[in-house]
Design an enzyme around this catalytic site. Structure first.
Site, PDB file in Angstrom:
ATOM      1  N   GLU A 119      -3.989   2.347  -7.403  1.00  0.00           N
ATOM      2  CA  GLU A 119      -4.266   3.323  -6.595  1.00  0.00           C
ATOM      3  C   GLU A 119      -3.453   4.676  -6.725  1.00  0.00           C
ATOM      4  O   GLU A 119      -2.242   4.619  -6.134  1.00  0.00           O
ATOM      5  CB  GLU A 119      -4.020   3.059  -5.065  1.00  0.00           C
ATOM      6  N   HIS A 121       0.891  -1.095  -0.015  1.00  0.00           N
ATOM      7  CA  HIS A 121       0.007  -0.048  -0.035  1.00  0.00           C
ATOM      8  C   HIS A 121       0.859   1.247  -0.011  1.00  0.00           C
ATOM      9  O   HIS A 121       1.774   1.150   0.496  1.00  0.00           O
ATOM     10  CB  HIS A 121      -0.780   0.033   1.271  1.00  0.00           C
TER      11      HIS A 121
HETATM   12  C1  PEP Z   1      -7.028   3.253   0.462  1.00  0.00           C
HETATM   13  O1  PEP Z   1      -7.061   3.038   1.490  1.00  0.00           O
HETATM   14  O2  PEP Z   1      -6.253   2.331  -0.110  1.00  0.00           O
HETATM   15  C2  PEP Z   1      -7.729   4.555  -0.231  1.00  0.00           C
HETATM   16  C3  PEP Z   1      -7.864   4.562  -1.652  1.00  0.00           C
HETATM   17  O3  PEP Z   1      -8.234   5.251   0.567  1.00  0.00           O
HETATM   18  P1  PEP Z   1      -9.620   6.479   0.123  1.00  0.00           P
HETATM   19  O4  PEP Z   1     -10.601   5.653  -0.506  1.00  0.00           O
HETATM   20  O5  PEP Z   1      -9.569   7.115   1.439  1.00  0.00           O
HETATM   21  O6  PEP Z   1      -8.936   7.342  -0.819  1.00  0.00           O
END
Ligand code: PEP
Length: 215
Positions: free
Chosen positions: A143, A87
């Site tokens: 992400e 992450h």
């Molecule tokens: C995450 O924790 O991977 C994330 C995408 O957080 P958020 O949805 O708060 O942007």
């Protein structure tokens, strides 16, 4: 809504009472909840059918003199089925490098945990370094750092373009993560390449999660 995966990542949040509030939805077929370590056995005792992800695992295996660490093997024993590795918050705040993430991925595979492996805008380098010597299928989560916790999401065209490039490097299930909520989730789940979403902030709100699961 479709049966695409919805993974809630509580990060360093949540409580025993919040978990109790979530008890009615914990066993929804397409819902996985990524919990702080101590809540993992607790969630299992509330609902044995809950699908749980750990948010990280140790670079060390099994048991041993590594104060503060939790191994992938222990997580499996405690009730986790999945583990998030790589992450962006781990990369940023704990300086997790490719060699660290590579060890974690390999340990998690040996422990027979399913892996939710996160990449960001720098996915080409990340995949090359983090997944060296890995040939098993893992779930990837794209992400973009610019979208995590900011409320600023990329366009669906952007997500389609990047996930296509990721799929060309590693053909597997891909999740999108970054400021997903009940209002925008259908945009992301509507993208052909996207098999689900990883949700941070909004996953702490029961009403939000319910509407993501039921819409
Ligand atoms: C995450 O924790 O991977 C994330 C995408 O957080 P958020 O949805 O708060 O942007």
């Amino acid at each position: 809504m479709s049966k695409k995966l919805i993974i809630g990542n509580w990060k360093m949040n949540g409580s025993i009472s919040l978990l109790h509030d979530f008890s009615e939805i914990l066993d929804k077929e397409n819902f996985i909840i990524a919990l702080p370590y101590p809540l993992i056995p607790f969630a299992k005792s509330i609902n044995p059918n809950v699908k749980i992800a750990a948010q990280d695992c140790s670079i060390f295996r099994g048991k041993g003199a590594y104060t503060g660490e939790i191994s992938a093997d222990m997580l499996k024993e405690f009730g986790a089925e999945y583990v998030i590795v790589g992450h962006s918050e781990r990369r940023e705040f704990f300086n997790e490098s490719g060699s660290i993430i590579n060890k974690k991925v390999k340990n998690a595979l040996l422990a027979e945990l399913k892996i939710i492996y996160c990449v960001s805008e720098n996915f080409e380098n990340q995949i090359k370094n983090d997944l060296e010597g890995v040939d098993t299928n893992i779930i990837m989560a794209y992400e973009p750092i610019s979208a995590i916790g900011t409320g600023i999401t990329p366009s669906t065209d952007d997500v389609f373009a990047v996930t296509t490039r990721i799929k060309n490097l590693w053909d597997t299930k891909i999740l999108y993560g970054g400021s997903v909520n009940s209002s925008n989730i259908s945009d992301f789940l509507g993208i052909e390449n996207v098999n689900g979403v990883l949700v941070g902030g909004a996953s702490l709100k029961l009403d939000e999660v319910k509407s993501m699961l039921w819409d």
